[in-house]
Design an enzyme around this catalytic site. Sequence first.
Site, short mmCIF file in Angstrom:
data_model
loop_
_atom_site.label_atom_id
_atom_site.label_comp_id
_atom_site.label_asym_id
_atom_site.label_seq_id
_atom_site.Cartn_x
_atom_site.Cartn_y
_atom_site.Cartn_z
N ASP A 1 -8.58 -6.85 11.22
CA ASP A 1 -7.69 -6.30 10.21
C ASP A 1 -6.69 -7.40 9.84
OD1 ASP A 1 -6.19 -4.28 8.73
OD2 ASP A 1 -4.72 -4.53 10.35
N ASP B 1 -3.26 -7.10 7.80
CA ASP B 1 -1.81 -6.86 7.86
C ASP B 1 -1.44 -6.13 9.15
OD1 ASP B 1 -1.67 -8.02 5.34
OD2 ASP B 1 -2.05 -6.10 4.35
N ASP C 1 3.00 -7.52 8.86
CA ASP C 1 2.76 -6.56 7.79
C ASP C 1 3.94 -6.57 6.82
OD1 ASP C 1 1.87 -4.59 6.18
OD2 ASP C 1 2.02 -2.97 7.65
N HIS D 1 -9.33 0.00 -3.13
CA HIS D 1 -9.10 1.37 -3.60
C HIS D 1 -7.89 2.00 -2.91
CE1 HIS D 1 -13.57 0.61 -3.83
NE2 HIS D 1 -13.22 0.76 -5.10
N CYS E 1 -13.34 6.39 -1.86
CA CYS E 1 -14.43 5.42 -1.75
C CYS E 1 -15.00 5.46 -0.33
CB CYS E 1 -13.92 4.02 -2.07
SG CYS E 1 -12.76 3.42 -0.82
N ARG F 1 -12.68 2.28 2.13
CA ARG F 1 -11.31 2.27 2.64
C ARG F 1 -11.31 2.82 4.07
NH1 ARG F 1 -5.94 1.95 1.49
NH2 ARG F 1 -4.58 3.68 2.05
ZN LIG Z 1 -12.69 1.17 -1.00
#
Ligand SMILES: [Zn+2]
Length: 601
Positions: free
Chosen positions: A34, A36, A42, A113, A119, A122
């Site tokens: 990942d 952030d 972050d 998104h 979606c 995500r």
């Molecule tokens: Zn997405």
Amino acid sequence: MPQVEPDQCRSARVVARSGRVGGVPRLFDAVLLDRDGTLIEDVPYNGDPERVRPMPGARAALHALRAAGLRLAVVTNQSGLAKGLFTRAQLRAVNARVEQLLGPFDAWLVCPHDDADRCGCRKPAPNLVHSAARRLGTTPQRCVLIGDIGRDVTAALAAGAQAVLVPTPLTRPAETSAAPWVAADLPTAVAEILRRQTAIAPAPHRPTAASAAPPPLAATGSASPLLPVASASPPVTAGPARPARSSGGTGTVLVVRSDSAGDVVVTGPGIRAVAAHARRVVLLCGPRGRAAADLLPGVDTVVVHQLPWIDPVPAPVTGPDIAALTATLAAVNADEAIIFTSYHQSPLPLALLLRTVGVPRISAISDDYPGSLLDIRHRVPVGIPEPERALSLAAAAGYPLPSDDEPALRLRPASPPPARAGAPGYVVLHPGSAAQSRGLPPDLAVELVRTLVKAGHRVVVTGGPDEVALTARVAGGLAVDLGGGTELAELAATVAGAAAVIVGNTGPAHLAAAYGVPVVSLFAPTVPFGQWGPWRVPTVRLGDPDAPCRGTRAATCPVPGHPCLSRIRPEEVLTALTLLGVAPSRPPRSAEATALARSGR
Ligand SMILES: [Zn+2]
């Protein structure tokens, strides 16, 4: 809807590398990170490269992963694009700055998104993980994701990858409690990934003593289920090197795993590793593990004896019983023995008996000082997955998994599912468990069937001979009731034909993992999820990880109302199935219509 922004899919140095090192399959080919809060501080919706600040130790940690031959990808939600808070060009500039500070990544996978877009990429949806694995030329099962929030963990597990949570002050405590694996910071997570990688595949020609040494005490978060045991034990003593193999292998190796079917199944990878090198493998198991033993590849002979120092409902120790066990052990005439245990079980009573019948080489995991009972005393930290624990013991004893095998649960090929189950693609709901604390609350199971059928799923309810009343009630005329199916092989066949299995922390979860069937794990936290959760198979975990039963190992729920599982809402299970990519097999219909249709047959 694109899963990945093509212009973010820069590939700095993807090369098709073999997943094998030194002829041994690796646990991990790739680490997904990942961005952030994990790689960099972050800064919400940051479009300014000047504000990129790496997390402490990130650069050196990533370098260690690259040096170990692991491929790296970033998997990141960037809803700031959908919200219009920064431009694609700004995002590219920020990501370029990340590479400038931390070194190159083999792939970048970005979800542009927002939640409202619904979606598939995500996080917590798993598609970024699937895409990353594909881009890196591997499978999700050979990836481990490092992230700072529950969405990261959920996405990884739903894809079948492993996940390490590195909490920040913004991480919700419940997300930390639910994670299978927690590390205090990025360097600690990386060190543990590398340690686990090495534990199942020690460098060739290294003396066995090296892999038998105590693992480093990785610092983990205080809420971690992975708190290491502080070791004040004397240094380990390595035994003699494994006898040289004849052309036919080492000879007869006695492998031991007592307790239930699930325990035997999770030991399978370790047993296969032994079988790859030994001429003959004899498995000693308890009566409750016998049927599972028959399904394990690599086992030539099964010997059954209940071990009173392991069994949860132990018989008394008697002279005649121990004499009978000793005679059984002598008759095996083993050249060596490897005693597999779970972390709270002792291998030493059996090691003593094996010594008395002259078994010359004995290996086991023991935190207790073994004196002269063990030749290879292996150590592992608390909380690593049971199959890895077994694989690392086999490797320490000189039996690494061979290059044509995969670190995964496996069983002999299943028969076709019973005709009553219907065509493959149904969802199995297994409400019971030998330990009540790990089974589903019956009222929840009833509700689940109603909800699943209404949504269009075909549901098959399974259970053992002593669960006939339970499965009949749960099926309720809406689902196929296979309760009372006596044979584990039939249960395995039913599970193998399923699109998904909904189950507590009990045997069928491991059967599902062995057949690659996704699991909705309604997991009572009586034991660590990271140790006992379904291994290397797409999984969604539900249930309260902080319920008072956490860590108690209770067989009967100590809390009125079984709150760790009874508060699960049926809709959460539907969402979990969606995350796992399991669609209803027919249009939604009302429960009443289904009942009428079934009663009219
Ligand atoms: Zn997405």
